[in-house]
Design a protein around this motif. Structure first.
Motif, PDB file in Angstrom:
ATOM      1  N   GLY A 201      55.174  -7.933 -26.628  1.00 11.98           N
ATOM      2  CA  GLY A 201      55.149  -6.529 -26.774  1.00 11.98           C
ATOM      3  C   GLY A 201      53.620  -5.840 -26.662  1.00 11.98           C
ATOM      4  O   GLY A 201      53.332  -4.676 -27.021  1.00 11.98           O
ATOM      5  N   GLY A 202      52.797  -6.697 -26.585  1.00 13.93           N
ATOM      6  CA  GLY A 202      51.301  -6.510 -26.835  1.00 13.93           C
ATOM      7  C   GLY A 202      50.599  -5.782 -25.619  1.00 13.93           C
ATOM      8  O   GLY A 202      51.341  -5.362 -24.499  1.00 13.93           O
ATOM      9  N   THR A 203      49.369  -5.258 -25.643  1.00 13.83           N
ATOM     10  CA  THR A 203      48.699  -4.744 -24.799  1.00 13.83           C
ATOM     11  C   THR A 203      47.790  -5.862 -24.108  1.00 13.83           C
ATOM     12  O   THR A 203      47.208  -6.571 -24.519  1.00 13.83           O
ATOM     13  CB  THR A 203      47.714  -3.711 -25.208  1.00 13.83           C
ATOM     14  OG1 THR A 203      46.715  -4.315 -26.347  1.00 13.83           O
ATOM     15  CG2 THR A 203      48.623  -2.567 -25.981  1.00 13.83           C
ATOM     16  N   HIS A 204      47.698  -5.638 -22.792  1.00 14.82           N
ATOM     17  CA  HIS A 204      46.978  -6.799 -21.930  1.00 14.82           C
ATOM     18  C   HIS A 204      46.238  -6.133 -20.684  1.00 14.82           C
ATOM     19  O   HIS A 204      46.652  -5.002 -20.380  1.00 14.82           O
ATOM     20  CB  HIS A 204      47.863  -7.665 -21.192  1.00 14.82           C
ATOM     21  CG  HIS A 204      48.894  -8.234 -22.257  1.00 14.82           C
ATOM     22  ND1 HIS A 204      50.213  -7.609 -22.467  1.00 14.82           N
ATOM     23  CD2 HIS A 204      49.122  -9.384 -22.875  1.00 14.82           C
ATOM     24  CE1 HIS A 204      50.786  -8.318 -23.208  1.00 14.82           C
ATOM     25  NE2 HIS A 204      50.129  -9.244 -23.539  1.00 14.82           N
ATOM     26  N   PRO A 205      45.084  -6.670 -20.352  1.00 22.98           N
ATOM     27  CA  PRO A 205      44.366  -5.979 -18.950  1.00 22.98           C
ATOM     28  C   PRO A 205      45.277  -6.352 -17.745  1.00 22.98           C
ATOM     29  O   PRO A 205      46.335  -7.115 -17.825  1.00 22.98           O
ATOM     30  CB  PRO A 205      43.054  -6.824 -19.022  1.00 22.98           C
ATOM     31  CG  PRO A 205      43.199  -7.943 -19.758  1.00 22.98           C
ATOM     32  CD  PRO A 205      44.559  -7.897 -20.914  1.00 22.98           C
ATOM     33  N   ALA A 206      45.036  -5.570 -16.768  1.00 26.54           N
ATOM     34  CA  ALA A 206      45.590  -5.720 -15.563  1.00 26.54           C
ATOM     35  C   ALA A 206      45.457  -7.091 -14.669  1.00 26.54           C
ATOM     36  O   ALA A 206      46.188  -7.606 -14.093  1.00 26.54           O
ATOM     37  CB  ALA A 206      45.452  -4.470 -14.524  1.00 26.54           C
ATOM     38  N   ARG A 207      44.295  -7.591 -14.972  1.00 26.82           N
ATOM     39  CA  ARG A 207      43.924  -8.859 -14.424  1.00 26.82           C
ATOM     40  C   ARG A 207      43.003  -9.784 -15.302  1.00 26.82           C
ATOM     41  O   ARG A 207      42.502  -9.224 -15.935  1.00 26.82           O
ATOM     42  CB  ARG A 207      43.206  -8.638 -13.009  1.00 26.82           C
ATOM     43  CG  ARG A 207      43.660  -7.757 -12.089  1.00 26.82           C
ATOM     44  CD  ARG A 207      43.320  -7.461 -10.781  1.00 26.82           C
ATOM     45  NE  ARG A 207      43.350  -8.912  -9.802  1.00 26.82           N
ATOM     46  CZ  ARG A 207      44.284  -8.896  -8.757  1.00 26.82           C
ATOM     47  NH1 ARG A 207      45.282  -7.910  -8.718  1.00 26.82           N
ATOM     48  NH2 ARG A 207      44.706  -9.886  -8.479  1.00 26.82           N
ATOM     49  N   THR A 208      43.012 -10.913 -14.938  1.00 28.81           N
ATOM     50  CA  THR A 208      42.631 -11.971 -15.934  1.00 28.81           C
ATOM     51  C   THR A 208      40.993 -11.795 -15.998  1.00 28.81           C
ATOM     52  O   THR A 208      40.274 -12.098 -16.798  1.00 28.81           O
ATOM     53  CB  THR A 208      42.771 -13.574 -15.550  1.00 28.81           C
ATOM     54  OG1 THR A 208      42.479 -13.793 -14.221  1.00 28.81           O
ATOM     55  CG2 THR A 208      44.383 -13.744 -15.694  1.00 28.81           C
ATOM     56  N   GLY A 209      40.449 -11.127 -14.919  1.00 31.11           N
ATOM     57  CA  GLY A 209      39.196 -11.280 -14.513  1.00 31.11           C
ATOM     58  C   GLY A 209      38.402 -10.309 -15.714  1.00 31.11           C
ATOM     59  O   GLY A 209      37.209 -10.725 -16.274  1.00 31.11           O
ATOM     60  N   GLU A 210      39.395  -9.474 -16.326  1.00 35.95           N
ATOM     61  CA  GLU A 210      38.881  -8.592 -17.548  1.00 35.95           C
ATOM     62  C   GLU A 210      38.566  -9.208 -18.856  1.00 35.95           C
ATOM     63  O   GLU A 210      37.893  -8.705 -19.535  1.00 35.95           O
ATOM     64  CB  GLU A 210      39.723  -7.162 -17.674  1.00 35.95           C
ATOM     65  CG  GLU A 210      39.573  -6.550 -16.283  1.00 35.95           C
ATOM     66  CD  GLU A 210      40.545  -5.197 -16.266  1.00 35.95           C
ATOM     67  OE1 GLU A 210      40.688  -4.732 -17.444  1.00 35.95           O
ATOM     68  OE2 GLU A 210      41.570  -4.924 -15.620  1.00 35.95           O
ATOM     69  N   ILE A 211      39.062 -10.377 -18.661  1.00 40.47           N
ATOM     70  CA  ILE A 211      39.079 -11.043 -19.923  1.00 40.47           C
ATOM     71  C   ILE A 211      37.709 -11.582 -20.154  1.00 40.47           C
ATOM     72  O   ILE A 211      37.043 -11.851 -21.195  1.00 40.47           O
ATOM     73  CB  ILE A 211      39.859 -12.352 -20.295  1.00 40.47           C
ATOM     74  CG1 ILE A 211      41.526 -11.651 -20.123  1.00 40.47           C
ATOM     75  CG2 ILE A 211      39.824 -12.967 -21.455  1.00 40.47           C
ATOM     76  CD1 ILE A 211      42.560 -12.826 -19.803  1.00 40.47           C
ATOM     77  N   GLY A 212      37.199 -11.806 -19.003  1.00 38.16           N
ATOM     78  CA  GLY A 212      35.640 -12.347 -18.731  1.00 38.16           C
ATOM     79  C   GLY A 212      35.344 -13.806 -19.171  1.00 38.16           C
ATOM     80  O   GLY A 212      34.921 -14.559 -18.173  1.00 38.16           O
ATOM     81  N   LEU A 213      35.558 -14.155 -20.352  1.00 37.79           N
ATOM     82  CA  LEU A 213      35.196 -15.402 -20.890  1.00 37.79           C
ATOM     83  C   LEU A 213      36.103 -15.912 -22.017  1.00 37.79           C
ATOM     84  O   LEU A 213      36.140 -15.183 -22.817  1.00 37.79           O
ATOM     85  CB  LEU A 213      33.583 -15.417 -21.248  1.00 37.79           C
ATOM     86  CG  LEU A 213      32.960 -16.799 -21.814  1.00 37.79           C
ATOM     87  CD1 LEU A 213      32.894 -17.926 -20.453  1.00 37.79           C
ATOM     88  CD2 LEU A 213      31.502 -16.338 -22.438  1.00 37.79           C
ATOM     89  N   VAL A 214      36.309 -17.266 -22.032  1.00 38.21           N
ATOM     90  CA  VAL A 214      37.062 -17.628 -23.280  1.00 38.21           C
ATOM     91  C   VAL A 214      36.466 -19.032 -23.734  1.00 38.21           C
ATOM     92  O   VAL A 214      35.987 -19.900 -23.090  1.00 38.21           O
ATOM     93  CB  VAL A 214      38.414 -18.225 -23.020  1.00 38.21           C
ATOM     94  CG1 VAL A 214      39.133 -19.002 -24.114  1.00 38.21           C
ATOM     95  CG2 VAL A 214      39.351 -16.663 -22.785  1.00 38.21           C
ATOM     96  N   LYS A 215      35.924 -18.840 -25.005  1.00 36.43           N
ATOM     97  CA  LYS A 215      35.635 -20.209 -25.626  1.00 36.43           C
ATOM     98  C   LYS A 215      36.329 -20.626 -26.857  1.00 36.43           C
ATOM     99  O   LYS A 215      36.297 -19.722 -27.682  1.00 36.43           O
ATOM    100  CB  LYS A 215      33.819 -19.682 -25.940  1.00 36.43           C
ATOM    101  CG  LYS A 215      33.398 -20.683 -26.829  1.00 36.43           C
ATOM    102  CD  LYS A 215      32.967 -21.912 -25.754  1.00 36.43           C
ATOM    103  CE  LYS A 215      32.294 -23.119 -26.588  1.00 36.43           C
ATOM    104  NZ  LYS A 215      33.085 -24.533 -25.942  1.00 36.43           N
ATOM    105  N   ILE A 216      36.621 -21.658 -26.845  1.00 34.30           N
ATOM    106  CA  ILE A 216      37.118 -22.398 -28.071  1.00 34.30           C
ATOM    107  C   ILE A 216      36.232 -22.754 -28.982  1.00 34.30           C
ATOM    108  O   ILE A 216      35.313 -23.488 -28.580  1.00 34.30           O
ATOM    109  CB  ILE A 216      38.183 -23.605 -27.695  1.00 34.30           C
ATOM    110  CG1 ILE A 216      39.305 -23.104 -26.784  1.00 34.30           C
ATOM    111  CG2 ILE A 216      38.748 -24.219 -28.870  1.00 34.30           C
ATOM    112  CD1 ILE A 216      40.111 -24.185 -26.128  1.00 34.30           C
ATOM    113  N   LEU A 217      36.372 -22.344 -30.220  1.00 36.40           N
ATOM    114  CA  LEU A 217      35.369 -22.687 -31.224  1.00 36.40           C
ATOM    115  C   LEU A 217      35.454 -23.966 -31.928  1.00 36.40           C
ATOM    116  O   LEU A 217      34.648 -24.322 -32.670  1.00 36.40           O
ATOM    117  CB  LEU A 217      35.025 -21.412 -32.213  1.00 36.40           C
ATOM    118  CG  LEU A 217      34.561 -20.118 -31.581  1.00 36.40           C
ATOM    119  CD1 LEU A 217      34.497 -19.008 -32.424  1.00 36.40           C
ATOM    120  CD2 LEU A 217      33.539 -20.431 -30.724  1.00 36.40           C
ATOM    121  N   ASP A 218      36.943 -24.003 -32.384  1.00 40.70           N
ATOM    122  CA  ASP A 218      37.301 -25.138 -33.158  1.00 40.70           C
ATOM    123  C   ASP A 218      38.648 -25.509 -33.035  1.00 40.70           C
ATOM    124  O   ASP A 218      39.534 -24.723 -32.650  1.00 40.70           O
ATOM    125  CB  ASP A 218      37.120 -24.282 -34.635  1.00 40.70           C
ATOM    126  CG  ASP A 218      37.183 -25.568 -35.710  1.00 40.70           C
ATOM    127  OD1 ASP A 218      36.685 -26.486 -35.846  1.00 40.70           O
ATOM    128  OD2 ASP A 218      37.975 -25.330 -36.652  1.00 40.70           O
TER     129      ASP A 218
END
Ligand SMILES: [Zn+2]
Length: 403
Positions: A201-218
Motif C-alpha cells: 500500500g506504499g508510495t513508489h516512483p513510476a520507474r526504477t530509474g528514479e531510485i538512482g542508486l542502491v547500496k547495501i551497507l551491512d
C-alpha cells in the motif's frame, strides 16, 4: 467513513483539496479527519508524510482499522470546510526511493538466494529488512551481497516501469506474487518490471530509474534472521560522498592514494607497534637504571633497616614491579611511587630476609592519606592522593622496625 487515499493512484500528488470531516483536540494538538487525503499514514514500515493542511502544520499521520487517515496538526480546522493539503515532497520522494529500493532488494534476495523478506524498517539514516534464509542461515558471503546489489542497480539502470493497481480476484490469482498478501481485500499490487510482484500500500516512483542508486551497507545475523541494511537514492549519493571525503582525507594524511589506503594504514599500524615496543623497552631500561642508582645510596634508618624510596614519574605498575624486583634483589626494602592524575600509584616490596610486612606498611600509609591498598608481607600495591606517601612510609617503617 474510510478516507479516500489519493496517493494510491498518484504518488506524485503533492497538492490537493479535501473536506474536513472531524477536528478533535488531542494532547495540545488537533486530530483532523478528511474525506480524502494524499498524506501517507505510517504503515508497512514507511513513515508518515509531513506538510500543511491550510495553515496548519501536519506533524503526524496515522490510519486506524476502519481505514480512517487521521492528521495531527498544530492548529484547529473548521469542520465542514474545504482545506488545501500540501505535502513535503522532499521527504515523500526520499521515502519513495527507499521503499521501491527495498522491493528490488527483497526481490533480488528472493530470486538469487531464495530468501524471504519479513519486514521493512525505513529509518532516519538507513533502512533495513529481515530475511529468512533457507536452512535457517543468518549470513551470506560478501560475493552474494554484491551479486544482489549489482542485480538491483542493473534493473534501476534499465529504468523498468513500476505499476501499482488493484486487481480483481481472477487477475490476482494469476499474478506471480513474491509472498502472500497480509490483507484479504482491496489488495493493491506493486509490480516492478515483470519480475518483482508483491502486495503493497506504499508510495513508489513510476520507474526504477528514479531510485538512482542502491547500496547495501551491512548484512548481519539478528534474532535468527539476516538483517540487511541499505540506502537508496539521494541517501546513497550522500553516503558515497561522506565515504569518499573520509577516504580522501585519510589518504591525504597518509600521503597515498585511496586505492592503497588499506596497505598504508596496515603499514602505519605496524610502525606504531614497533615504536611502542622500542619506547617501552627504553622506558624500562631508564627505570631500572634509576633504581640501580638509588640502590647505591639507600636510606639507612637508625634501627638498621635499609630502604630505597623513589618516585618514577610516568611509570606504570609493571615498570614499578621491575624496579621493585631490582631493589629487593639487592636486599633493600622498596618504597616506590608513580604520579598519576588521580594521585600516586604505590608499590612496596620487602626482601624475604627482612621481618617487615609490605602489606601492613602500605595499608597503614594509605589509611593516613585516605588512599586504598594492601597486599602480602613481601609485596603490596595501592594508590593514595598527594605526594607525601613515601615520606610517611619511611617514618612508619622507622617506627615499625623500632617496636
Ligand atoms: Zn511498496
Amino acid at each position: 467513513m474510510a478516507t479516500e487515499r489519493l496517493y494510491y493512484s498518484d504518488s506524485y500528488l503533492t497538492d490537493f483539496s479535501a473536506r474536513v470531516l472531524k477536528c478533535e483536540p488531542a494532547d495540545g494538538a488537533w486530530r483532523v479527519l478528511l474525506d480524502a487525503s494524499a498524506f501517507y499514514p505510517t504503515s508497512g514500515g514507511q513513515p508518515y508524510d509531513t506538510g500543511f493542511l491550510g495553515a496548519a502544520r501536519v506533524e503526524d499521520v496515522t490510519v486506524n482499522s476502519a481505514g480512517e487517515v487521521w492528521h495531527t496538526v498544530d492548529q484547529p480546522l473548521p469542520e465542514g470546510s474545504e482545506v488545501r493539503g500540501r505535502i513535503d515532497w522532499e521527504r515523500r520522494f526520499d521515502h519513495m526511493q527507499q521503499h521501491a529500493g527495498e522491493h528490488m532488494i527483497a526481490g533480488a534476495i528472493h530470486r538469487l538466494l531464495n530468501g524471504h523478506t519479513i519486514g521493512l524498517h525505513l529509518g532516519h539514516d538507513a533502512s533495513s529488512i529481515d530475511v529468512d534464509l533457507p536452512g535457517g542461515a543468518t549470513r551470506v558471503d560478501e560475493e552474494s551481497l554484491l551479486l544482489i546489489e549489482d542485480a538491483v542497480n542493473r534493473d534501476i539502470q534499465r529504468n523498468l516501469p513500476i505499476r501499482c493497481w488493484f486487481p480483481d480476484e481472477a487477475e490476482l490469482s494469476r499474478l506471480p506474487l513474491r509472498k502472500p498478501p497480509t490483507v484479504r481485500e482491496h489488495i493493491r499490487i506493486v509490480m516492478i518490471g515483470d519480475e518483482e510482484c508483491v502486495a503493497c500500500g506504499g508510495t513508489h516512483p513510476a520507474r526504477t530509474g528514479e531510485i538512482g542508486l542502491v547500496k547495501i551497507l551491512d548484512a548481519r545475523p539478528s534474532k535468527g534472521k539476516m538483517r540487511v541494511t541499505f540506502v537508496c537514492g539521494q541517501r546513497a549519493v550522500l553516503d558515497y560522498r561522506m565515504r569518499f571525503e573520509a577516504a580522501r582525507e585519510a589518504a591525504r594524511l597518509l600521503s597515498t592514494e585511496v586505492e592503497s589506503l588499506g596497505a598504508a594504514v596496515s603499514h602505519q599500524l605496524e610502525k606504531t607497534k614497533e615504536a611502542e615496543r622500542a619506547l617501552g623497552a627504553l622506558r624500562r631500561e631508564q627505570i631500572l637504571e634509576k633504581a640501580r642508582e638509588a640502590i647505591r645510596s639507600p636510606e639507612c634508618l637508625p634501627n638498621g633497616l635499609k630502604a630505597v624510596a623513589c618516585v618514577f614519574e610516568g611509570a606504570d605498575a609493571f615498570a614499578l614491579r621491575d624496579a621493585a624486583n631490582e631493589i629487593t634483589s639487592a636486599g633493600l626494602i622498596a618504597l616506590l611511587s608513580a604520579g598519576t592524575q588521580k594521585g600516586s600509584l604505590l608499590l612496596f616490596a620487602v626482601p624475604p630476609s627482612v621481618p617487615v610486612s609490605a602489606g601492613r606498611l602500605l595499608s597503614e600509609t594509605c589509611r593516613v592519606l585516605g588512599g586504598k591498598g594492601g597486599g602480602r608481607p613481601d609485596f603490596a600495591q595501592g594508590a593514595a592522593p598527594g605526594g607525601e606517601a613515601l615520606k610517611l612510609a619511611l617514618e612508619n617503617l622507622a617506627r615499625e622496625a623500632a617496636e
